[in-house]
Design a protein around this motif. Structure first.
Motif, short mmCIF file in Angstrom:
data_model
loop_
_atom_site.label_atom_id
_atom_site.label_comp_id
_atom_site.label_asym_id
_atom_site.label_seq_id
_atom_site.Cartn_x
_atom_site.Cartn_y
_atom_site.Cartn_z
N LEU A 43 6.08 -3.73 5.01
CA LEU A 43 4.91 -3.81 3.87
C LEU A 43 4.67 -5.48 3.63
O LEU A 43 5.60 -5.78 3.56
CB LEU A 43 5.18 -3.01 2.85
CG LEU A 43 3.88 -3.11 1.67
CD1 LEU A 43 2.71 -2.44 2.44
CD2 LEU A 43 4.22 -2.37 0.52
N GLY A 106 -5.19 -10.30 -9.78
CA GLY A 106 -4.30 -11.19 -9.69
C GLY A 106 -4.24 -12.29 -8.77
O GLY A 106 -3.52 -13.18 -8.82
N ALA A 107 -5.18 -12.29 -7.78
CA ALA A 107 -5.42 -13.37 -6.50
C ALA A 107 -5.92 -14.38 -7.34
O ALA A 107 -6.71 -14.52 -8.20
CB ALA A 107 -6.36 -12.97 -5.69
N GLU A 140 -2.66 -14.34 0.13
CA GLU A 140 -3.00 -14.19 -1.18
C GLU A 140 -3.49 -12.62 -1.18
O GLU A 140 -3.22 -12.12 -1.90
CB GLU A 140 -4.12 -15.41 -1.47
CG GLU A 140 -4.24 -15.21 -3.02
CD GLU A 140 -3.21 -15.64 -3.95
OE1 GLU A 140 -2.26 -16.10 -3.32
OE2 GLU A 140 -3.41 -15.34 -5.07
N ARG A 143 -0.81 -9.97 -0.44
CA ARG A 143 0.13 -9.64 -1.51
C ARG A 143 -0.43 -9.08 -2.88
O ARG A 143 -0.14 -8.19 -3.32
CB ARG A 143 0.65 -11.21 -1.79
CG ARG A 143 1.97 -11.09 -2.49
CD ARG A 143 3.07 -10.45 -1.44
NE ARG A 143 3.70 -11.53 -0.55
CZ ARG A 143 4.01 -11.34 0.70
NH1 ARG A 143 3.53 -10.19 1.14
NH2 ARG A 143 4.47 -12.29 1.42
N THR A 144 -1.91 -9.48 -3.09
CA THR A 144 -2.52 -9.02 -4.13
C THR A 144 -2.77 -7.51 -3.88
O THR A 144 -2.53 -6.43 -4.78
CB THR A 144 -3.75 -9.45 -4.48
OG1 THR A 144 -3.64 -10.92 -4.34
CG2 THR A 144 -4.53 -9.16 -5.43
N GLN A 146 -1.31 -5.25 -1.76
CA GLN A 146 0.22 -4.62 -1.87
C GLN A 146 0.37 -4.31 -3.33
O GLN A 146 1.30 -3.26 -3.36
CB GLN A 146 1.20 -5.51 -1.25
CG GLN A 146 2.42 -5.33 -0.85
CD GLN A 146 3.24 -6.37 -0.31
OE1 GLN A 146 2.68 -7.33 0.13
NE2 GLN A 146 4.68 -6.36 -0.33
N ASP A 147 0.60 -5.22 -4.12
CA ASP A 147 1.10 -5.26 -5.31
C ASP A 147 0.31 -4.16 -6.14
O ASP A 147 0.68 -3.26 -7.00
CB ASP A 147 1.22 -6.48 -6.25
CG ASP A 147 2.18 -7.29 -5.56
OD1 ASP A 147 3.17 -6.75 -5.00
OD2 ASP A 147 2.26 -8.65 -5.70
N VAL A 150 1.29 -0.80 -4.87
CA VAL A 150 2.56 -0.36 -5.40
C VAL A 150 2.34 0.13 -6.95
O VAL A 150 2.82 1.37 -7.25
CB VAL A 150 3.74 -1.43 -5.38
CG1 VAL A 150 4.87 -1.28 -5.94
CG2 VAL A 150 4.06 -1.73 -3.80
N GLN A 151 1.70 -0.64 -7.57
CA GLN A 151 1.47 -0.47 -8.94
C GLN A 151 0.79 1.13 -9.28
O GLN A 151 1.10 1.78 -10.05
CB GLN A 151 0.54 -1.50 -9.75
CG GLN A 151 0.33 -1.19 -11.09
CD GLN A 151 -0.76 -2.07 -11.43
OE1 GLN A 151 -1.64 -2.80 -10.79
NE2 GLN A 151 -0.98 -2.21 -12.79
#
Lengths: 571, 244
Positions: A43, A106-107, A140, A143-144, A146-147, A150-151
């Motif tokens: 991932l 969050g980006a 960026e 990652r944003t 992906q998180d 996951v959240q």
């Protein structure tokens, strides 16, 4: 008979964990669906991380005159009017909201003096439109997403490859795949499937694409009975590295030109003056790629067969700040300091505009329950994609595919998976272990790449394309005989043997469509038919499977409503 | 074109295995990952290697080259000594799966413990570039896990159960220093991520391919936050009085 396999159940199964897949997952989760995401890599490693330049969205933070209308017009013109107009409209209208959403998750984008998201110029975009983070926007973004995923809580099946979609009558039932780590089988039961597997660049040797880009998703859809569209349109990015050999094809972001980079031939001439005097280096990718190719072919190329791209007239600190990864890439891999001298660049296979035919609003393919988004889907970009429109595509249509898939899942129930189909999928996957040791999958792959580069490249002719067919037929036979050494434990040779079939399928679709389109438009250039043909402006090439045969049909381009037509044509 | 010898680890599972020598022709500008691909394509088709972008952007191809944790896609053959074999070993801190591929799933478990970005209410989303610059360093991380591999808390003491590792201190720093974030992850840093176990030897900073100043800019400021919140004498006194 089937061997043992594990079974998992999800309302929505998403194949691919790049920008489109993750955005689809987030949306489907938000709608209450249970979501599984399958990806061939770990991932966060999907090809989206390589996107550099930015996300095109008419936020008008820098150029106040921008809006969805100019973005729509630029996209249609860039695609030479072969785009699905409704997709282009939705894309232009929704992209700014999708960017704001990323920021809320969050980006952190680069900023204007007033603290808004900064936007930069890019080829084919009338206004400064690309929201960016230096030259690592894709990282960026992924990652944003992906998180966020996951959240919200999705199940991720990492290093897992899907090799077949399972159907029940005309309905989608799920998917069959294997774990790369141990070679064990897995069956997914799903009500909806979203294909977000990206492109096909690995069929060419000089490419900016990673090993994952083998056309798996398009092949899955094609095998299951869905239609592919516009497969002849393969984008060669004008600026890949050409030297040293190990990095040939590696992307040099269009942001270099966006930030003021100048192209010259070995005589020092700024040759874009000849090909597109108005837009120069910021012309569309198809035009710039052909221009560089032509300069090289006519003997004005650089030492290693490319053009010079120079940004060293800008202050060194500015270059390092705006193009940090380019600075490091050239310094570390080519011993070139781009703040002091020019880069050598040439075209590299980068993107396919064609793909799975989808409906604009829901991203559903012609097979009910099967959705597609991002590079795997066709329509938005027509015959040529503008830089920056890919990341926005992933967000806009990733979201729509997730939404469509979740809603579809609410309407239907799980259906049975066929043991016969599973047994067949297992047999096909395991065949390379029992083939008499005759053919290396790596050798077949190298030869396929040679064929595609020399016969189905930037410039095409009927003669070459016909030759390509004959070669592809032989390669298919060889691929079927591919054999592998070793066990099923993390065995790249075995993985490649399976991916070869996908690459051969999409290569055939590209060649078949390219042969039929007797004109030059966007990324498709026929030396024997160098001009636009108004008849072909109204037609898509459609690829479908009939038994084991690949068939081509034509389908009319959908007419734009008058007000959009006026908008697209207006100066 | 000259030849090089690559001494590559081969083996399945966490025990056993051995190095095998391969002779590879060297082309100009070649990197170690190119050599591994040559081995796959011509000598050992089942050699397990992770990679994706081959451009230093995805952080997949981590390994230990001549004993040093590195991205193989950014390690040039002509930077390595020519008179001896180039050894390529899997990352030592993670359980081996096969050849150069290791099980890095622990990292994904740690990541799940970290609360996501939580914006201030009623923000107008105006941010100055200076504030962005401060955080972007941490967001450059490509998750190659080389910092985790080299960190002695993980490598020598295998304290994975009570430690997050440099990668996740960088991630927390990216969130805690986000100009609009209203969350607080200091308790998490102290307890579950065990930041106190780090004794700032800077090994992580040295191997970071993105040149993030992990120790100076992420770990030390976060340690200071832990001290401020949990060990400040005035705060401690205040807590005692309030009975918390």
């Amino acid at each position: 008979m089937t061997t043992s396999y594990e079974t998992r159940e999800h309302d929505v199964l998403i194949i691919g964990a790049g920008g489109a897949g993750l955005r689809a997952a987030i949306e489907a989760l938000a709608k209450g669906a249970s979501v599984g995401v399958v990806c061939k890599s770990l991932l966060g490693k999907a090809h989206t991380v390589m996107a550099e330049g930015g996300i095109a969205a008419a936020m008008a933070n820098v150029d106040a005159a921008d809006g969805w209308q100019p973005h729509f017009r630029d996209t249609m013109r860039g695609g030479k009017f072969l785009n699905n107009w409704r997709m282009a409209q939705l894309h232009a209208q929704e992209a700014p909201d999708r960017v704001r959403e990323l920021e809320q998750w969050g980006a952190l984008f680069d900023r204007t003096d007033k603290g808004a998201i900064l936007q930069r110029a890019f080829g084919g975009h009338t206004y400064k439109r690309l929201c960016h983070v230096g030259d690592r926007t894709g990282l960026e973004m992924i990652r944003t997403l992906q998180d966020r995923g996951v959240q919200l809580g999705f199940d991720v099946y990492m290093e897992c490859t899907v090799t077949r979609l399972l159907t029940d009558g005309g309905r989608l039932a799920g998917a069959f795949g294997y774990w790369r780590e141990n070679g064990r089988f897995i069956v997914f039961k799903a009500k909806s499937v979203v294909i977000a597997t990206g492109g096909i660049g690995k069929a060419w040797p000089v490419t900016s694409n990673s090993w994952e880009y083998t056309g798996d998703g398009m092949t899955l859809a094609y095998q299951a009975g869905a239609e592919l569209m516009d497969m002849e349109f393969v984008q060669f990015h004008p600026t890949g590295m050409v030297w040293p050999p190990g990095v040939q094809g590696l992307l040099v972001t269009e942001a270099v030109r966006g930030e003021g980079g100048i192209l010259r031939n070995k005589l020092g001439e700024r040759f874009m003056e000849k090909y597109d005097p108005q837009r120069m280096e910021l012309s569309t990718r198809d035009v710039v790629a052909r221009s560089i190719y032509t300069e090289v072919k006519e003997g004005r190329g650089t030492e290693h067969g490319g053009a010079y791209l120079d940004i060293s007239h800008k202050p060194a600190e500015y270059v390092k700040k705006k193009l940090p990864s380019m600075y490091h890439q050239f310094k570390e891999l080519a011993d070139v300091d781009i703040t002091k001298g020019p880069m050598e660049v040439g075209p590299t296979c980068h993107y396919v505009m064609g793909g799975i035919r989808v409906e604009a609003e829901t991203a559903q393919s012609t097979l009910p329950g099967l959705f597609a988004a991002g590079e795997a889907a066709a329509g938005l970009h027509g015959s040529n994609r503008l830089g920056g429109n890919s990341l926005s595509d992933l967000l806009v249509f990733g979201r729509r595919a997730g939404l469509g898939a979740a809603e579809h899942a609410k309407r239907v129930s799980y259906t049975g998976v066929s043991e016969a189909q599973i047994a067949e999928a297992e047999k096909e996957l395991l065949a390379p272990f029992s083939n008499p040791n005759s053919e290396s999958p790596y050798a077949v792959h190298r030869d396929l790449q040679k064929v595609m580069q020399s016969l189905v490249g930037i410039f095409r002719t009927e003669e070459d394309l016909k030759k390509a067919f004959a070669e592809l037929e032989q390669l298919k036979t060889r691929a079927a005989q591919a054999s592998v050494e070793g066990s099923r434990l993390f065995n790249p040779g075995w993985h490649l043997a399976s991916e070869l079939k996908s690459m051969l399928t999409v290569s055939e679709a590209v060649a078949l469509s390219a042969l039929a389109r007797t004109e030059s438009r966007g990324a498709h250039s026929r030396i024997d038919y160098p001009n636009y043909d108004p008849v072909w402006e109204k037609k898509h090439n459609i690829i479908v499977r009939e038994g084991v045969e690949m068939k081509r049909r034509e389908s009319a381009v959908e007419e734009m409503p008058d007000e959009l037509k006026q908008l697209a044509m207006a100066d | 074109m000259s030849d090089a010898t690559l001494r590559v680890f081969r083996g399945v599972g966490t025990v056993g295995g051995q190095t095998v020598d391969y002779t590879v022709p060297v082309a100009p500008g070649m990197v170690v990952l190119d050599a591994l691909h040559y081995i796959q394509g011509h000598l050992a088709p089942d050699l397990a290697v992770r990679w994706n972008c081959k451009a230093g952007k995805c952080g997949s191809c981590s390994a230990e080259v001549n004993g040093r944790p590195r991205l193989t896609c950014k390690t040039r053959m002509d930077d390595l000594p020519k008179d001896q074999p180039i050894t390529v070993m899997p990352m030592k801190s993670f359980p081996r799966i096969k050849d150069l591929v290791t099980d890095v799933s622990w990292n994904y478990q740690v990541n799940k413990k970290i609360p996501a970005f939580h914006p201030h209410q009623n923000t107008d989303w105006k941010i100055s570039q200076i504030d962005v610059d401060r955080v972007q360093e941490f967001r450059k991380c490509i998750e190659c896990f080389l910092c985790q591999d080299v960190c002695h808390v993980i490598r020598e003491h295998d304290a994975k159960a009570k430690f997050g590792g440099p990668r996740f201190f960088v991630r927390v720093a990216g969130l805690e220093l986000h100009p609009l974030d209203a969350g607080n992850r200091v308790g998490l840093l102290k307890e579950e991520l065990g930041i106190g176990l780090c004794n700032i030897t800077k090994c992580c900073t040295e191997v970071c391919p993105e040149e993030i100043h992990i120790t100076d800019n992420a770990i030390i400021p976060l340690k200071e936050r832990v001290v401020d919140q949990f060990y400040d004498p005035l705060t401690m006194l205040f807590r005692k009085i309030r009975g918390q």
